[in-house]
Design a protein around this motif. Structure first.
Motif, mmCIF file in Angstrom:
data_model
loop_
_atom_site.group_PDB
_atom_site.id
_atom_site.type_symbol
_atom_site.label_atom_id
_atom_site.label_comp_id
_atom_site.label_asym_id
_atom_site.label_seq_id
_atom_site.Cartn_x
_atom_site.Cartn_y
_atom_site.Cartn_z
ATOM 1 N N SER A 72 13.904 -56.356 -6.226
ATOM 2 C CA SER A 72 13.639 -56.435 -7.668
ATOM 3 C C SER A 72 13.124 -55.109 -8.229
ATOM 4 N N LEU A 73 12.217 -54.476 -7.531
ATOM 5 C CA LEU A 73 11.688 -53.190 -7.991
ATOM 6 C C LEU A 73 12.771 -52.126 -7.938
ATOM 7 N N GLN A 74 13.484 -52.076 -6.848
ATOM 8 C CA GLN A 74 14.576 -51.105 -6.691
ATOM 9 C C GLN A 74 15.632 -51.301 -7.770
ATOM 10 N N MET A 75 15.949 -52.550 -8.093
ATOM 11 C CA MET A 75 16.971 -52.832 -9.103
ATOM 12 C C MET A 75 16.561 -52.290 -10.468
ATOM 13 N N LEU A 76 15.288 -52.389 -10.809
ATOM 14 C CA LEU A 76 14.829 -51.855 -12.097
ATOM 15 C C LEU A 76 14.894 -50.330 -12.121
ATOM 16 N N VAL A 77 14.598 -49.696 -10.991
ATOM 17 C CA VAL A 77 14.718 -48.239 -10.897
ATOM 18 C C VAL A 77 16.188 -47.842 -11.013
ATOM 19 N N GLU A 78 17.046 -48.534 -10.296
ATOM 20 C CA GLU A 78 18.483 -48.256 -10.354
ATOM 21 C C GLU A 78 19.024 -48.464 -11.766
ATOM 22 N N ASN A 79 18.537 -49.484 -12.438
ATOM 23 C CA ASN A 79 18.944 -49.783 -13.810
ATOM 24 C C ASN A 79 18.578 -48.612 -14.741
ATOM 25 N N ALA A 80 17.385 -48.059 -14.569
ATOM 26 C CA ALA A 80 16.958 -46.912 -15.389
ATOM 27 C C ALA A 80 17.864 -45.713 -15.149
ATOM 28 N N ILE A 81 18.194 -45.463 -13.896
ATOM 29 C CA ILE A 81 19.057 -44.326 -13.555
ATOM 30 C C ILE A 81 20.469 -44.537 -14.103
ATOM 31 N N GLN A 99 16.230 -65.361 -11.188
ATOM 32 C CA GLN A 99 15.522 -65.455 -9.913
ATOM 33 C C GLN A 99 14.030 -65.708 -10.121
ATOM 34 N N PHE A 100 13.430 -65.026 -11.078
ATOM 35 C CA PHE A 100 12.017 -65.255 -11.357
ATOM 36 C C PHE A 100 11.795 -66.642 -11.950
ATOM 37 N N ALA A 101 12.700 -67.093 -12.795
ATOM 38 C CA ALA A 101 12.585 -68.423 -13.398
ATOM 39 C C ALA A 101 12.593 -69.514 -12.321
ATOM 40 N N MET A 102 13.345 -69.296 -11.254
ATOM 41 C CA MET A 102 13.370 -70.271 -10.156
ATOM 42 C C MET A 102 12.004 -70.383 -9.479
ATOM 43 N N HIS A 103 11.167 -69.386 -9.639
ATOM 44 C CA HIS A 103 9.799 -69.398 -9.099
ATOM 45 C C HIS A 103 8.780 -69.758 -10.182
ATOM 46 N N GLY A 104 9.269 -70.129 -11.369
ATOM 47 C CA GLY A 104 8.378 -70.464 -12.467
ATOM 48 C C GLY A 104 7.701 -69.251 -13.089
ATOM 49 N N LYS A 105 8.316 -68.093 -12.918
ATOM 50 C CA LYS A 105 7.752 -66.846 -13.447
ATOM 51 C C LYS A 105 8.726 -66.222 -14.440
ATOM 52 N N GLU A 106 8.213 -65.247 -15.204
ATOM 53 C CA GLU A 106 9.050 -64.598 -16.210
ATOM 54 C C GLU A 106 9.021 -63.080 -16.046
ATOM 55 N N LEU A 107 10.213 -62.482 -16.032
ATOM 56 C CA LEU A 107 10.349 -61.031 -16.060
ATOM 57 C C LEU A 107 10.187 -60.605 -17.513
#
Length: 145
Positions: free
Chosen positions: A64-73, A121-129
């Motif tokens: 998840s962290l890597q994906m956000l970095v990749e998204n920025a790039i 994926q976060f919603a499946m854990h009851g969390k929000e990005l």
């Protein structure tokens, strides 16, 4: 090539895991950034800071962290004159990933599917990005699981 192997191994071994430790995810992101540093040099500036004491017991979604970095790039221009600056801050509330906006005029796959998938994926854990965007910056906050 050892870093390449680590990146591939991480993706293969975490593919079926629902969570990983924050420490694992930070190490993976640092390995990914090592490869991007070879590609971009001074054009990409990344700072990781914050509460590293919680890295072992805290859980996140794999990549998840890597994906956000990749998204920025992927979506921003990065040059030595106008570097892409990514700040990763670890706090008790979660991980904040901030980058300056220097949007590309064209991106081959600019469909938002990466962020949508991560949100699910976060919603499946009851969390929000949490995503915040201004004219100057893009901010994503990853909640801990």
């Amino acid at each position: 090539m050892q870093v390449n192997n680590y990146v591939y191994r991480y993706l293969l071994t975490t593919h079926n895991r629902k969570t990983v430790s924050l420490a694992e995810e930070v190490r993976f992101t640092e390995a990914y950034l090592y490869l991007e540093d070879i590609r971009f040099g001074e054009a990409l500036q990344v700072c990781i800071s914050g509460d590293t004491d919680m890295e072992r017991q805290t859980k996140v979604i794999p990549a998840s962290l890597q994906m956000l970095v990749e998204n920025a790039i992927k979506h921003n221009i990065a040059t030595p004159v106008s570097p892409l600056i990514i700040r990763i801050t670890i706090k008790k509330e979660g991980i904040t990933v901030t980058n300056n906006l220097q949007l590309r005029t064209y991106t081959a796959t600019k469909n938002g599917m990466g962020l949508a998938n991560l949100r699910k994926q976060f919603a499946m854990h009851g969390k929000e990005l949490t995503i915040k965007k201004t004219e100057e910056k893009f901010v994503a906050i990853i909640p801990f699981l």
